[in-house]
Write a protein that holds these residues in place. Structure first.
Motif, PDB file in Angstrom:
ATOM      1  N   LYS A 199       0.845  -1.188   0.000  1.00 43.10           N
ATOM      2  CA  LYS A 199       0.000   0.000   0.000  1.00 43.10           C
ATOM      3  C   LYS A 199       0.880   1.237   0.000  1.00 43.10           C
ATOM      4  O   LYS A 199       1.910   1.272   0.677  1.00 43.10           O
ATOM      5  CB  LYS A 199      -0.929   0.010   1.218  1.00 43.10           C
ATOM      6  N   ILE A 200       0.469   2.239  -0.776  1.00 43.30           N
ATOM      7  CA  ILE A 200       1.227   3.478  -0.898  1.00 43.30           C
ATOM      8  C   ILE A 200       0.524   4.593  -0.126  1.00 43.30           C
ATOM      9  O   ILE A 200      -0.701   4.707  -0.149  1.00 43.30           O
ATOM     10  CB  ILE A 200       1.397   3.871  -2.381  1.00 43.30           C
ATOM     11  N   TYR A 201       1.331   5.412   0.536  1.00 40.19           N
ATOM     12  CA  TYR A 201       0.822   6.530   1.329  1.00 40.19           C
ATOM     13  C   TYR A 201       1.557   7.813   0.940  1.00 40.19           C
ATOM     14  O   TYR A 201       2.728   7.779   0.561  1.00 40.19           O
ATOM     15  CB  TYR A 201       1.036   6.277   2.825  1.00 40.19           C
ATOM     16  N   ARG A 202       0.869   8.940   1.080  1.00 39.57           N
ATOM     17  CA  ARG A 202       1.430  10.262   0.782  1.00 39.57           C
ATOM     18  C   ARG A 202       1.726  10.999   2.083  1.00 39.57           C
ATOM     19  O   ARG A 202       0.920  10.991   3.008  1.00 39.57           O
ATOM     20  CB  ARG A 202       0.434  11.062  -0.060  1.00 39.57           C
ATOM     21  N   LYS A 203       2.878  11.656   2.136  1.00 39.69           N
ATOM     22  CA  LYS A 203       3.254  12.401   3.341  1.00 39.69           C
ATOM     23  C   LYS A 203       2.343  13.613   3.521  1.00 39.69           C
ATOM     24  O   LYS A 203       2.047  14.327   2.561  1.00 39.69           O
ATOM     25  CB  LYS A 203       4.710  12.863   3.268  1.00 39.69           C
TER      26      LYS A 203
END
Length: 206
Positions: A199-203
Motif C-alpha cells: 500500500k502506498i501513502y502520501r506524506k
C-alpha cells in the motif's frame, strides 16, 4: 540511518473525515520532533504515523500519549487504533533518516514460513533486492524490517520515494517482477491474503 525499532500507528478513518484528520495530524506533527512522521493513503481511509525508537525502553515514554490518542482521534475514526512494532534487519538502499520523510512511502508486507525464513533471506537478496538496487534512481530508500509485536506478523519493507507513483511502480509490475512474486508464493509466503500486501501513502503536507 533507519531507526533500530519502528512503531507504526494505524488510524482507520471515517469516509467523510479524511481531510479533517489530515489537517488535525498535520497540526499535531508541528509539535513533534523529527522522530515522528504522518502519511495518509490515497483513498484517505487510513492515516499512519511512524515513530522512531532507539531502544525498547523508549516505549514507556509513549504510554500516556497512546491513551490520549484514543480520545484525540475518536471523532475521525471508524475503528480502533492499530499498532505494530518492527525491528530493523537490513537495507539494499539504506535510509539516511530514522523515519520516512519522502513524498511517498510504500509498505510491502510478506509473511514467511518460519521453516523457510533463512532460505527466503538468501532468495530475496538475489531477487527483490537486485530489482531495488537497479532502480536507485526511482527509490530513495528501501529498508527491511521484521515484526516484533504485530497483529499481522512478518517481513515489512518500507520503500520511500519522491517521484511519480507510476514511474516508481514500473519495476514492481513488469513480467520479471511478476515471476519473482510467483516464486515467493510457491516457496515462502504463508498467511493467505494477508500474507502479502502492499500500500502506498502520501506524506502529509505534500
Amino acid at each position: 540511518m533507519p531507526s533500530q525499532y519502528l512503531l507504526i500507528n494505524r488510524y482507520p478513518v471515517k469516509k467523510e473525515k479524511g481531510q479533517e484528520i489530515e489537517t488535525f495530524a498535520l497540526n499535531k506533527s508541528k509539535d513533534l520532533i523529527n522522530k515522528h512522521s504522518f502519511y495518509i493513503s490515497d483513498d484517505k481511509e487510513e492515516l499512519i504515523e511512524f515513530i522512531a525508537l532507539g531502544s525498547l525502553n523508549e516505549l514507556a515514554d509513549y504510554e500516556k500519549s497512546f491513551a490520549q490518542a484514543f480520545t484525540e482521534y475518536a471523532n475521525y475514526l471508524c475503528g480502533d487504533i492499530k499498532r505494530e512494532l518492527l525491528f530493523y534487519v537490513e537495507s539494499p538502499i539504506r535510509s539516511v533518516t530514522v523515519i520516512p520523510q519522502t513524498n511517498f512511502v510504500q509498505l510491502r508486507h510478506v509473511e514467511v514460513l518460519p521453516t523457510a525464513y533463512n532460505a527466503y533471506l538468501k532468495w530475496r537478496n538475489e531477487t527483490i533486492f537486485n530489482v531495488v538496487k537497479s532502480n536507485i534512481n526511482k527509490i530513495t530508500s528501501f529498508d527491511a524490517y521484521h515484526s516484533l509485536i504485530s497483529q499481522i506478523p512478518g517481513v515489512m519493507f518500507i520503500s520511500c520515494f519522491n517521484g511519480a507513483i507510476e514511474d516508481y511502480m514500473k519495476p514492481f509490475t513488469d513480467e520479471h517482477y511478476k515471476t519473482i512474486v510467483a516464486q515467493a508464493g510457491d516457496s515462502y509466503i504463508t498467511g493467505g491474503k494477508e500474507g502479502l500486501y502492499t500500500k502506498i501513502y502520501r506524506k502529509l503536507g505534500n
